[in-house]
Scaffold this active site. Sequence first.
Site, PDB file in Angstrom:
ATOM      1  N   MET A  30       0.850  -1.198   0.000  1.00  0.00           N
ATOM      2  CA  MET A  30       0.000   0.000   0.000  1.00  0.00           C
ATOM      3  C   MET A  30       0.886   1.249   0.000  1.00  0.00           C
ATOM      4  SD  MET A  30      -3.442  -0.936   2.027  1.00  0.00           S
ATOM      5  CE  MET A  30      -2.851  -0.736   3.698  1.00  0.00           C
ATOM      6  N   LEU A  33       6.839   3.132   1.415  1.00  0.00           N
ATOM      7  CA  LEU A  33       7.699   1.955   1.571  1.00  0.00           C
ATOM      8  C   LEU A  33       8.796   2.156   2.613  1.00  0.00           C
ATOM      9  CD1 LEU A  33       8.062   1.148  -2.220  1.00  0.00           C
ATOM     10  CD2 LEU A  33       6.375   0.253  -0.615  1.00  0.00           C
ATOM     11  N   GLY A  36      11.090  -2.934   5.425  1.00  0.00           N
ATOM     12  CA  GLY A  36      10.286  -4.161   5.460  1.00  0.00           C
ATOM     13  C   GLY A  36       9.807  -4.517   4.058  1.00  0.00           C
ATOM     14  N   HIS A  37       9.247  -3.510   3.354  1.00  0.00           N
ATOM     15  CA  HIS A  37       8.794  -3.769   1.976  1.00  0.00           C
ATOM     16  C   HIS A  37       9.976  -4.125   1.076  1.00  0.00           C
ATOM     17  CE1 HIS A  37       5.663  -0.771   3.345  1.00  0.00           C
ATOM     18  NE2 HIS A  37       4.912  -1.776   2.950  1.00  0.00           N
ATOM     19  N   GLU A 148       5.790 -11.749   7.012  1.00  0.00           N
ATOM     20  CA  GLU A 148       5.298 -12.515   8.172  1.00  0.00           C
ATOM     21  C   GLU A 148       4.686 -11.593   9.221  1.00  0.00           C
ATOM     22  OE1 GLU A 148       8.518 -14.911   9.644  1.00  0.00           O
ATOM     23  OE2 GLU A 148       8.224 -16.415   8.088  1.00  0.00           O
ATOM     24  N   VAL A 176      10.895  -7.268   9.337  1.00  0.00           N
ATOM     25  CA  VAL A 176      12.099  -6.437   9.415  1.00  0.00           C
ATOM     26  C   VAL A 176      11.870  -5.429  10.546  1.00  0.00           C
ATOM     27  CG1 VAL A 176      13.605  -4.851   8.143  1.00  0.00           C
ATOM     28  CG2 VAL A 176      12.490  -6.739   6.957  1.00  0.00           C
ATOM     29  N   SER A 186       4.414   1.231   7.971  1.00  0.00           N
ATOM     30  CA  SER A 186       4.162   2.580   7.442  1.00  0.00           C
ATOM     31  C   SER A 186       3.472   3.446   8.491  1.00  0.00           C
ATOM     32  CB  SER A 186       3.285   2.499   6.200  1.00  0.00           C
ATOM     33  OG  SER A 186       3.891   1.648   5.268  1.00  0.00           O
ATOM     34  N   ARG A 187       2.821   2.800   9.459  1.00  0.00           N
ATOM     35  CA  ARG A 187       2.077   3.567  10.466  1.00  0.00           C
ATOM     36  C   ARG A 187       2.982   4.128  11.563  1.00  0.00           C
ATOM     37  NH1 ARG A 187      -2.291  -0.673   9.580  1.00  0.00           N
ATOM     38  NH2 ARG A 187      -3.967   0.534   8.649  1.00  0.00           N
TER      39      ARG A 187
END
Length: 283
Positions: A30, A33, A36-37, A148, A176, A186-187
């Site tokens: 979404m 980034l 993690g992404h 995960e 990550v 992202s939050r």
Amino acid sequence: MKICRTRAELRDVVRGWKRAGETVGLVPTMGYLHEGHLGLVRLAREKADRVITTIFVNPTQFGPNEDLDTYPRDEARDLALLEAERVDAVFMPDVAEMYGAGGDTFVEVPGLSGILQGALRPGHFRGVATVVTKLFNIATPDFAVFGEKDYQQLTMIRQMVRDLDMPLEILAHPTVREADGLAMSSRNVRLNPEQRRQAVALSRALAAAETLARAAPEIAELEEAVQAVLAEAKDGDVQSVDIRDAETLAELSGPLSRPAVVLLAVRFGPVLLIDQRVITPAA
Ligand code: PAF
């Protein structure tokens, strides 16, 4: 890097790759980034000849009182990061392109959608299953990579792919983390400095569960230990602590006798943080 804003453009690009016998990896996101992404993108890069990342803030997975309008977005930065990872194509449709005038058909995995996060966020997993199915149908990947961190989402997508005979492989990438252990999300940018400091309680609670698990404790004992660490985050409103079978997410009771997943959801003001860890009793 090709930027596709319509389904037709992406289909066209993928058709060319497939004609040349190349495999395709898909990383649905979404946007906004972070590392993690990028971990998911790197895994796709290793496995597939061509990598597509999708950026779409999917309205059907947000409830009426959730953060759809304030969900962070930064298209230019996202594209620069993806270019640096040698992504081949980015699919960035708008809502009208994705859902058009229809939007009356949904995909649902009822057992896994209604429990845990799904009970707290009615309709959320139906929205995820629907948009992920659409993305699979548009991009027709050989592999798709999910984190995960969103463990219930990953479990549900795996079941959906099995149940509906979707012709692709689902790959999972470990969570990550920031240097202090907070799972990247992202939050996280919406936490104030004090909430950010306290948010590390989630990963500390999971570490406590992992250590305790080795001695095969009672599930209730594990839950208490996790709650005790989470209580240190004074501004955190614990929404749920669940210890479930790591494969099926079925409820567990009695002593820990097989791999389990600890799933946490804690709200700091308007920001819902989730985290998870698989724990295993010593052999
Ligand atoms: O995990 C996410 O970011 C979203 O749920 C996904 C899989 C991209 C579907 O909108």
